[in-house]
Write an enzyme that holds these catalytic residues in place. Sequence first.
Site, PDB file in Angstrom:
ATOM      1  CB  SER A 140     -22.467  40.597   6.149  1.00 49.41           C
ATOM      2  OG  SER A 140     -23.298  41.362   5.292  1.00 49.41           O
ATOM      3  CE1 TYR A 153     -25.227  42.229  10.373  1.00 47.96           C
ATOM      4  CE2 TYR A 153     -24.833  43.116   8.178  1.00 47.96           C
ATOM      5  CZ  TYR A 153     -25.131  42.048   9.005  1.00 47.96           C
ATOM      6  OH  TYR A 153     -25.315  40.796   8.459  1.00 47.96           O
TER       7      TYR A 153
HETATM    8  N1  LIG Z   1     -30.187  37.659   5.746  1.00 49.69           N
HETATM    9  C1  LIG Z   1     -29.227  38.336   5.128  1.00 49.69           C
HETATM   10  O1  LIG Z   1     -29.461  39.063   4.136  1.00 49.69           O
HETATM   11  C2  LIG Z   1     -27.800  38.234   5.608  1.00 49.69           C
HETATM   12  C3  LIG Z   1     -26.803  38.762   4.794  1.00 49.69           C
HETATM   13  C4  LIG Z   1     -25.481  38.677   5.219  1.00 49.69           C
HETATM   14  C5  LIG Z   1     -25.177  38.075   6.415  1.00 49.69           C
HETATM   15  N2  LIG Z   1     -26.175  37.568   7.192  1.00 49.69           N
HETATM   16  C6  LIG Z   1     -25.784  36.947   8.444  1.00 49.69           C
HETATM   17  O2  LIG Z   1     -26.253  35.617   8.451  1.00 49.69           O
HETATM   18  C7  LIG Z   1     -26.475  35.206   9.799  1.00 49.69           C
HETATM   19  C8  LIG Z   1     -27.861  34.621   9.925  1.00 49.69           C
HETATM   20  O3  LIG Z   1     -28.784  35.638   9.613  1.00 49.69           O
HETATM   21  P1  LIG Z   1     -30.284  35.331   9.160  1.00 49.69           P
HETATM   22  O4  LIG Z   1     -30.553  36.238   8.037  1.00 49.69           O
HETATM   23  O5  LIG Z   1     -30.487  33.888   9.026  1.00 49.69           O
HETATM   24  O6  LIG Z   1     -31.046  35.953  10.428  1.00 49.69           O
HETATM   25  P2  LIG Z   1     -32.132  35.343  11.418  1.00 49.69           P
HETATM   26  O7  LIG Z   1     -32.530  36.497  12.271  1.00 49.69           O
HETATM   27  O8  LIG Z   1     -33.176  34.612  10.659  1.00 49.69           O
HETATM   28  O9  LIG Z   1     -31.301  34.279  12.270  1.00 49.69           O
HETATM   29  C9  LIG Z   1     -30.351  34.697  13.227  1.00 49.69           C
HETATM   30  C10 LIG Z   1     -30.376  33.703  14.375  1.00 49.69           C
HETATM   31  O10 LIG Z   1     -29.371  34.085  15.311  1.00 49.69           O
HETATM   32  C11 LIG Z   1     -29.930  33.941  16.603  1.00 49.69           C
HETATM   33  N3  LIG Z   1     -29.253  34.809  17.559  1.00 49.69           N
HETATM   34  C12 LIG Z   1     -29.209  36.164  17.567  1.00 49.69           C
HETATM   35  N4  LIG Z   1     -28.553  36.598  18.634  1.00 49.69           N
HETATM   36  C13 LIG Z   1     -28.165  35.492  19.334  1.00 49.69           C
HETATM   37  C14 LIG Z   1     -27.451  35.298  20.539  1.00 49.69           C
HETATM   38  N5  LIG Z   1     -26.993  36.333  21.253  1.00 49.69           N
HETATM   39  N6  LIG Z   1     -27.234  34.032  20.940  1.00 49.69           N
HETATM   40  C15 LIG Z   1     -27.720  32.969  20.248  1.00 49.69           C
HETATM   41  N7  LIG Z   1     -28.388  33.100  19.101  1.00 49.69           N
HETATM   42  C16 LIG Z   1     -28.620  34.346  18.649  1.00 49.69           C
HETATM   43  C17 LIG Z   1     -31.384  34.346  16.449  1.00 49.69           C
HETATM   44  O11 LIG Z   1     -32.188  33.885  17.524  1.00 49.69           O
HETATM   45  C18 LIG Z   1     -31.718  33.718  15.119  1.00 49.69           C
HETATM   46  O12 LIG Z   1     -32.194  32.406  15.261  1.00 49.69           O
HETATM   47  C19 LIG Z   1     -26.241  36.442  10.669  1.00 49.69           C
HETATM   48  O13 LIG Z   1     -24.930  36.394  11.194  1.00 49.69           O
HETATM   49  C20 LIG Z   1     -26.371  37.581   9.680  1.00 49.69           C
HETATM   50  O14 LIG Z   1     -25.668  38.729  10.074  1.00 49.69           O
HETATM   51  C21 LIG Z   1     -27.481  37.622   6.814  1.00 49.69           C
END
Ligand SMILES: NC(=O)c1ccc[n+]([C@@H]2O[C@H](COP(=O)([O-])OP(=O)(O)OC[C@H]3O[C@@H](n4cnc5c(N)ncnc54)[C@H](O)[C@@H]3O)[C@@H](O)[C@H]2O)c1
Length: 249
Positions: A140, A153
């Site tokens: 991130s 985080y």
């Molecule tokens: N959305 C943002 O702005 C953003 C920015 C930077 C980084 N990220 C990172 O991108 C990645 C995806 O995030 P997103 O925004 O798509 O979120 P999201 O919540 O839409 O998707 C996350 C997915 O991870 C799964 N998950 C969570 N814990 C789990 C576990 N213990 N075992 C198996 N699956 C699990 C959830 O069920 C979900 O489907 C994450 O690592 C997040 O930290 C997101």
Amino acid sequence: MNRYDGVKVLLTGAASGIGRATAIRLASEGAAVYGVDLSEAGLAETAAAITGPGTIATRVADVADEPAVIAAVRDAAETLGGIDVLVNVAGVHRTTPLASLTVDDLMRLFRVNVVGTALFCREAAGHLPDGTGAIVNVASLSAVQGNPYMSAYSASKGAVISFSLSLAAELSPRRIRVLSISPGSVDTPLTRAPDMFPDGVDASYFGRLYAPFGVGAADQIAAVIAYAGSSDAAYQTGVDLRVDGGSHM
Ligand SMILES: NC(=O)c1ccc[n+]([C@@H]2O[C@H](COP(=O)([O-])OP(=O)(O)OC[C@H]3O[C@@H](n4cnc5c(N)ncnc54)[C@H](O)[C@@H]3O)[C@@H](O)[C@H]2O)c1
């Protein structure tokens, strides 16, 4: 000829947001995807959205549960007939002012974001082919840009970048590439969660989260993940790719 024709990809977090967009993107380029997530319903929605030419198989598993990860990686290798690329997207977020940060918060963030990523890397690395194998770990922008109330985080995502960097060095004799991707603020269920901005915090501090190019879309991150895992990135390893719409200029 599609870029991922014949390529077998193990993908975590495939049930939502960036992970779902990545599954759709990779399958659209011909990949055979094996998607892992906690959410059975979300995985089914992802599978329904895939129209080929690639395919998807799915498995419900907690990425932080060691026996479950070992079983999932073994099944992925059997189902796909190998693993060429591992993409770790599964992650959790929590916005918490320092005064209310708990050990439970810290442990959950590190268990999913760091331990989950590390376990999948450990279990999948032996399956990846020397010379062409690749690992892409989603970190991130918070890891390298101070964002208020996101210290825990951010620390977990900093660990993902550091882990990926050292793993790149360790796997370089096998010519297996390891990259991390650092998205800025992306419109997904994670950022739409009601506790993204907890009560009582000064929302004006969050101004720096917003990029000159606006909030990102999940498919814009998926496009860079697809690039990083492909032979187009054959000369890149041990690097973090920021995909942040100019947040960090
Ligand atoms: N959305 C943002 O702005 C953003 C920015 C930077 C980084 N990220 C990172 O991108 C990645 C995806 O995030 P997103 O925004 O798509 O979120 P999201 O919540 O839409 O998707 C996350 C997915 O991870 C799964 N998950 C969570 N814990 C789990 C576990 N213990 N075992 C198996 N699956 C699990 C959830 O069920 C979900 O489907 C994450 O690592 C997040 O930290 C997101």
